[in-house]
Write a protein that holds these residues in place. Sequence first.
Motif, mmCIF file in Angstrom:
data_model
loop_
_atom_site.group_PDB
_atom_site.id
_atom_site.type_symbol
_atom_site.label_atom_id
_atom_site.label_comp_id
_atom_site.label_asym_id
_atom_site.label_seq_id
_atom_site.Cartn_x
_atom_site.Cartn_y
_atom_site.Cartn_z
ATOM 1 N N SER A 185 0.860 -1.198 0.000
ATOM 2 C CA SER A 185 0.000 0.000 0.000
ATOM 3 C C SER A 185 0.891 1.241 0.000
ATOM 4 O O SER A 185 2.076 1.161 0.343
ATOM 5 N N PRO A 186 0.332 2.402 -0.350
ATOM 6 C CA PRO A 186 1.152 3.633 -0.347
ATOM 7 C C PRO A 186 1.747 3.895 1.036
ATOM 8 O O PRO A 186 2.833 4.462 1.147
ATOM 9 N N GLU A 187 1.068 3.468 2.104
ATOM 10 C CA GLU A 187 1.568 3.698 3.474
ATOM 11 C C GLU A 187 2.844 2.901 3.751
ATOM 12 O O GLU A 187 3.604 3.230 4.656
ATOM 13 N N ASP A 188 3.072 1.815 2.985
ATOM 14 C CA ASP A 188 4.290 0.997 3.177
ATOM 15 C C ASP A 188 5.541 1.664 2.605
ATOM 16 O O ASP A 188 6.664 1.251 2.901
ATOM 17 N N VAL A 189 5.336 2.655 1.746
ATOM 18 C CA VAL A 189 6.482 3.218 1.011
ATOM 19 C C VAL A 189 7.371 4.024 1.951
ATOM 20 O O VAL A 189 6.887 4.796 2.783
ATOM 21 N N LYS A 190 8.709 3.801 1.812
ATOM 22 C CA LYS A 190 9.676 4.503 2.675
ATOM 23 C C LYS A 190 10.629 5.315 1.796
ATOM 24 O O LYS A 190 10.570 5.225 0.566
ATOM 25 N N THR A 245 -2.253 -7.057 -9.754
ATOM 26 C CA THR A 245 -2.445 -5.803 -9.003
ATOM 27 C C THR A 245 -3.447 -4.903 -9.723
ATOM 28 O O THR A 245 -3.474 -4.856 -10.953
ATOM 29 N N GLN A 246 -4.248 -4.161 -8.954
ATOM 30 C CA GLN A 246 -5.134 -3.160 -9.560
ATOM 31 C C GLN A 246 -4.298 -2.021 -10.111
ATOM 32 O O GLN A 246 -3.412 -1.513 -9.405
ATOM 33 N N VAL A 247 -4.616 -1.596 -11.321
ATOM 34 C CA VAL A 247 -3.812 -0.548 -11.963
ATOM 35 C C VAL A 247 -3.805 0.725 -11.120
ATOM 36 O O VAL A 247 -2.744 1.312 -10.865
ATOM 37 N N ARG A 248 -4.966 1.159 -10.626
ATOM 38 C CA ARG A 248 -5.000 2.429 -9.888
ATOM 39 C C ARG A 248 -4.240 2.306 -8.552
ATOM 40 O O ARG A 248 -3.655 3.269 -8.069
ATOM 41 N N HIS A 249 -4.221 1.089 -7.980
ATOM 42 C CA HIS A 249 -3.469 0.849 -6.741
ATOM 43 C C HIS A 249 -1.963 0.971 -7.031
ATOM 44 O O HIS A 249 -1.218 1.617 -6.277
ATOM 45 N N ALA A 250 -1.541 0.359 -8.121
ATOM 46 C CA ALA A 250 -0.117 0.449 -8.509
ATOM 47 C C ALA A 250 0.261 1.901 -8.771
ATOM 48 O O ALA A 250 1.349 2.356 -8.377
ATOM 49 N N ASP A 251 -0.638 2.650 -9.412
ATOM 50 C CA ASP A 251 -0.344 4.057 -9.712
ATOM 51 C C ASP A 251 -0.153 4.863 -8.428
ATOM 52 O O ASP A 251 0.734 5.716 -8.345
ATOM 53 N N SER A 252 -0.989 4.580 -7.398
ATOM 54 C CA SER A 252 -0.870 5.366 -6.168
ATOM 55 C C SER A 252 0.431 5.016 -5.437
ATOM 56 O O SER A 252 1.070 5.881 -4.846
ATOM 57 N N ILE A 253 0.853 3.743 -5.516
ATOM 58 C CA ILE A 253 2.117 3.349 -4.874
ATOM 59 C C ILE A 253 3.299 3.953 -5.635
ATOM 60 O O ILE A 253 4.249 4.470 -5.039
ATOM 61 N N ALA A 310 3.313 6.717 -7.275
ATOM 62 C CA ALA A 310 3.387 8.154 -6.941
ATOM 63 C C ALA A 310 4.024 8.343 -5.559
ATOM 64 O O ALA A 310 4.840 9.255 -5.361
ATOM 65 N N ALA A 311 3.681 7.456 -4.609
ATOM 66 C CA ALA A 311 4.249 7.575 -3.252
ATOM 67 C C ALA A 311 5.762 7.314 -3.278
ATOM 68 O O ALA A 311 6.527 7.967 -2.562
ATOM 69 N N ILE A 312 6.196 6.368 -4.119
ATOM 70 C CA ILE A 312 7.641 6.074 -4.224
ATOM 71 C C ILE A 312 8.375 7.320 -4.731
ATOM 72 O O ILE A 312 9.412 7.724 -4.183
ATOM 73 N N ALA A 313 7.804 7.944 -5.758
ATOM 74 C CA ALA A 313 8.451 9.141 -6.330
ATOM 75 C C ALA A 313 8.472 10.274 -5.305
ATOM 76 O O ALA A 313 9.472 10.994 -5.175
ATOM 77 N N ARG A 314 7.370 10.421 -4.565
ATOM 78 C CA ARG A 314 7.267 11.515 -3.585
ATOM 79 C C ARG A 314 8.307 11.351 -2.476
ATOM 80 O O ARG A 314 8.960 12.292 -2.079
ATOM 81 N N LYS A 315 8.473 10.104 -1.987
ATOM 82 C CA LYS A 315 9.371 9.898 -0.843
ATOM 83 C C LYS A 315 10.831 9.709 -1.244
ATOM 84 O O LYS A 315 11.707 9.689 -0.386
#
Length: 291
Positions: free
Chosen positions: A142-147, A162-170, A172-177
């Motif tokens: 999940s996006p919350e797992d991203v470090k 994997t759901q495409v929109r779920h992968a997209d949100s993860i 984005a979180a990887i890029a942000r962090k």
Amino acid sequence: MKVIVADVLGMCFGVRDALAAIDQVQQPAAVTIHGELVHNEQVLSRLAARGFRQVHEDRRQALPVTDTVLITAHGVSDRERARLASAGKNLIDTTCPLVERAHEAAKKLRDEGYHVLVVGKPGHVEVEGLIEDLPSHDVISSPEDVKKYPHPRLGVVCQTTTQVRHADSIRAAIARKNPSAEIRFVDTICHPTKDHQKALEKMLDQVQAVVVVGGRNSNNTRQLVARCRARGLPAYHVQTAADLQAEWFDDTDTVGLTAGTSTLDETIAQVRQALQEIAHSRAQTALTASS
Ligand code: SF4
């Protein structure tokens, strides 16, 4: 009540091919299935009735007792394949080519020096197969797992279902962090999964509830259920027509029907038939009440 069937639903080519391969086995008692062939309890019961040995996915560490071992559509790592081969086992390999493609993508990233991030369900047999060949990896569900990862190069692959929109949100979180990391994303979500999801999206605007047919442990079936609920619709996960309860649909004018990629055609047909019978019975009751 009207029943709308998703344009794309049910068994994918990877599962059909695995079932066709297992149909060809002449002596089932001489073969161990290395895990669950597919996450569908009806299929697993039939294989047990034919005499196949089936090892639970959590107990694959022990070497199978038979000389022949069947690798499931979810695949295994190169390390595991080598372990079985060095023990003298003959392998019947039903790994889906789209799972193989995910392995190839992950190993290429590994060879190019990336720390590999696998978007998927921790402990899922496909994910386990992917990470066993990777010396440097993390699994993200999940996006919350991203470090913030201490690696300059991050390569991202996904569990095929994997759901495409779920992968997209993860993603984005990887890029942000990790703003200073070089990030490479390889889309390894399989096209049958995407087609099922697209067909569900198309149907969601037209229905007030959805019936999703599939195994309790089927990842892609659960994802379909989760998507309906995220859209605020009641979603009923059933394994067979016997699980349906007519009262679920008391306030429903239109119900949608979809099914996971390991669901048998006959099971979908039975659930569809049962829904139509519920609809017919409700129409009869309404007619009697108004006359
Ligand atoms: S869900 Fe996708 S990856 Fe899995 S067996 Fe089917 S086609 Fe292959």
